[in-house]
Design an enzyme around this catalytic site. Sequence first.
Site, PDB file in Angstrom:
ATOM      1  N   LYS A   1     -17.359  -7.036   5.414  1.00 12.20           N
ATOM      2  CA  LYS A   1     -16.096  -7.697   5.791  1.00 12.20           C
ATOM      3  C   LYS A   1     -15.882  -7.446   7.288  1.00 12.20           C
ATOM      4  O   LYS A   1     -15.938  -6.304   7.711  1.00 12.20           O
ATOM      5  CB  LYS A   1     -14.913  -7.021   5.069  1.00 12.20           C
TER       6      LYS A   1
ATOM      7  N   HIS B   1       0.847  -1.205   0.000  1.00  8.72           N
ATOM      8  CA  HIS B   1       0.000   0.000   0.000  1.00  8.72           C
ATOM      9  C   HIS B   1       0.882   1.254   0.000  1.00  8.72           C
ATOM     10  O   HIS B   1       0.632   2.202  -0.751  1.00  8.72           O
ATOM     11  CB  HIS B   1      -0.902   0.020   1.255  1.00  8.72           C
TER      12      HIS B   1
ATOM     13  N   ARG C   1      -1.533  -5.958  -8.403  1.00 16.62           N
ATOM     14  CA  ARG C   1      -0.346  -6.805  -8.177  1.00 16.62           C
ATOM     15  C   ARG C   1      -0.263  -7.812  -9.314  1.00 16.62           C
ATOM     16  O   ARG C   1      -1.302  -8.268  -9.808  1.00 16.62           O
ATOM     17  CB  ARG C   1      -0.483  -7.557  -6.838  1.00 16.62           C
TER      18      ARG C   1
END
Lengths: 159, 159, 159, 159, 159, 159
Positions: free
Chosen positions: C41, C17, C90
Amino acid sequence: MSVFVYPGSFDPVTNGHMDIIQRAAKLCDKLVVAVLVNSSKNPVFTLEERVDLLKCAVKGIDNVEIESFSGLLIDFMRKKNSKVIIKGLRAVSDFEYELQMALLNKNLDSDIETLFMMTNINYSFLSSSSVRELARHNGNIDGLVPDCIKDKIMDKFRR
Amino acid sequence: MSVFVYPGSFDPVTNGHMDIIQRAAKLCDKLVVAVLVNSSKNPVFTLEERVDLLKCAVKGIDNVEIESFSGLLIDFMRKKNSKVIIKGLRAVSDFEYELQMALLNKNLDSDIETLFMMTNINYSFLSSSSVRELARHNGNIDGLVPDCIKDKIMDKFRR
Amino acid sequence: MSVFVYPGSFDPVTNGHMDIIQRAAKLCDKLVVAVLVNSSKNPVFTLEERVDLLKCAVKGIDNVEIESFSGLLIDFMRKKNSKVIIKGLRAVSDFEYELQMALLNKNLDSDIETLFMMTNINYSFLSSSSVRELARHNGNIDGLVPDCIKDKIMDKFRR
Amino acid sequence: MSVFVYPGSFDPVTNGHMDIIQRAAKLCDKLVVAVLVNSSKNPVFTLEERVDLLKCAVKGIDNVEIESFSGLLIDFMRKKNSKVIIKGLRAVSDFEYELQMALLNKNLDSDIETLFMMTNINYSFLSSSSVRELARHNGNIDGLVPDCIKDKIMDKFRR
Amino acid sequence: MSVFVYPGSFDPVTNGHMDIIQRAAKLCDKLVVAVLVNSSKNPVFTLEERVDLLKCAVKGIDNVEIESFSGLLIDFMRKKNSKVIIKGLRAVSDFEYELQMALLNKNLDSDIETLFMMTNINYSFLSSSSVRELARHNGNIDGLVPDCIKDKIMDKFRR
Amino acid sequence: MSVFVYPGSFDPVTNGHMDIIQRAAKLCDKLVVAVLVNSSKNPVFTLEERVDLLKCAVKGIDNVEIESFSGLLIDFMRKKNSKVIIKGLRAVSDFEYELQMALLNKNLDSDIETLFMMTNINYSFLSSSSVRELARHNGNIDGLVPDCIKDKIMDKFRR
């Protein structure tokens, strides 16, 4: 004696390939790096040049041999009395092509195993074609290929 | 002044490219659309034709310039004093190739950023090659390329 | 003034991050790191802890602010008068989920752009969940999170 | 002595797992099948049941041991004096998750290798969860799990 | 009368293709296997050879016809009064290319549907190019192509 | 009579589902939309609500029936005397999960076919979960679900 075979075009060998060679050599008694004489792909470096670059790069790793082969990999494996094909997988790699080849070889000889190793993360974007593209445009290939072969590669494209 | 570079073959420019050009132009002071003189790919449209089609297509978008370049993109970026490469990503796209190029460019110059934008969903299946394939067979390319260049593209394949 | 928003759960913030935060902060006048209060979540770190860890990590980067938000990201963007969402991709990432969110946000507000940046290759395998898994088992998280918050993270799992 | 470790939840062991166990056992002196005591996943079969099913399934394969472990895989590898993690890759598999774990383990201990083997094509769609789903609905699991444990699995869902 | 069209290069037809032909023939009144005269790809087998091999392979399947076509698939579909394109998807397949073609055809004619079927798992690694590669090196293609055309394929590469 | 089955959770039905329903209904005599009573997933809308929303949405499409089922899809197919499962594939979709289910069902009953259709490109980012997320935050779901059920969905989240 455990013999592993690491096949490829190596056009030219890169630090990504060397990463697999060094790690695989620790897992077997002998590692044969098999340079493919591939009629359908027209490589930039000749077979002799590719073998020569590899021999220079693997100096000092005792249990590694460089050979070239044409025809089916399975036939070469039998000649070398080897049951294990080693392949590098890059995080950014044509996984599906490698998968297809492994399943095809398995279909041809169920005794032969293809073992995949993750290429070092620092080389996950690296390929022979990106090295060639950089060298063609006189770009910097430091850190992408073994130092001992850098000049030979740049000379190839200067000629 | 923020200068973004949008590199590609543009063989020919499509509405998918134009979508990225219009949106990227809003995010920077100047957008340079860089047409790649790519020796290894043999494009159907000549460099001049590709630049001409682009110039016609971007008429009216003030802060957009069309240039061609050969050699490494990184070198062109330095010449243009730009730190940002803009690339379109289609839902149906060779994500892994774009990833590899971004990481390679990052390795060459850590100051240069590649920013990806999602191509408009309506063009997520569209590529220059599909436009060429359609035009080659006299298919309908309405809505796939800017109207002002449609006839030029069809004429190319009629000749 | 260009305001970018970098949304996420940051449960906790990692060096992956931070790589995006440092690079995105160079591309805009103000970067708002938006910590999502995500009901569905159930995060391990509380909202306050996540905001606190981020504030500690971004000390010294002047044009970065930390805020939390609940509800739709699009509404938060309007409140912040921002048109650009920044997301890290990523090499080893759930590309399809990011794609889906970008297209959904585009459908909600066509003026808002999602720009993707490739996370530094060294962090392409790193995620908050892998940091939590390591810390849970008292593993070594050196190099995975900013030094200034390492002990706070380990303490969380010791309690 | 070469010791390979094959970690997993094995909830329950399937013929896909057995395919990897039989082939990996031929490549090393000892294969340790390591059943993960995974707090975050709530497995359907208890740890004892999962170990018991495996012990029954591997009867007759001399160089295979079944053990359970909790905490980090890397720590277990050191305890077992093993440098090689074996993982199966299914043509239809969460390749990206396996990649992430391999890179994470590599980051924790650069001496430890993860070797991937392609699961037999006939089991490329098979997972423990699909076996559980079938058994839950009294479906036919012939050919999906070793015969010697079929009844035990069906009984679990009848209770 | 429901007419499905199964287009491809069939260079040569494999058991993977035959699997789709046999299954698709059960879902419609007439299945037209359309051999593409593809100028851009230079096939190894001539158009006549490819059609001949297919005719031999489909003997006994009454509702299957073999035809060749050039130009746009959409135009051929209209000529055959067909609304359904059938395509095989291999677990290991270039899903994104198939997706792009389906969306492109949908854009050209919204009445035409592309239906995908999963190729039999045993052929998920099989492609015409792998059959050619094997035959070129005198490898064993048993089980990969219909028996009635095996010798014709091997002869092609012996000449 | 050709009966196709379109299974799913439909929690709730979206315009992406409706796109598949309308197109699949043209390819068969009867389309059964089968709402899965899935114990493991805890749906937000009750089974009755999901069936009711579907019935309202398909009004006017004569050859479509709505039914719920629990247990194995294969058993439901036999009860309905159907050989064809229809599934939507989104450009941005969990292709691998769908592939796994198709191969598993094929393994259970080789006569049953799974046919995949590409969801309309405009809905390639749309899922029931994104509709729920929007409605939960009082976001605009216009164009994402059939008009006749919009208020019912918003009311659900207001209660």
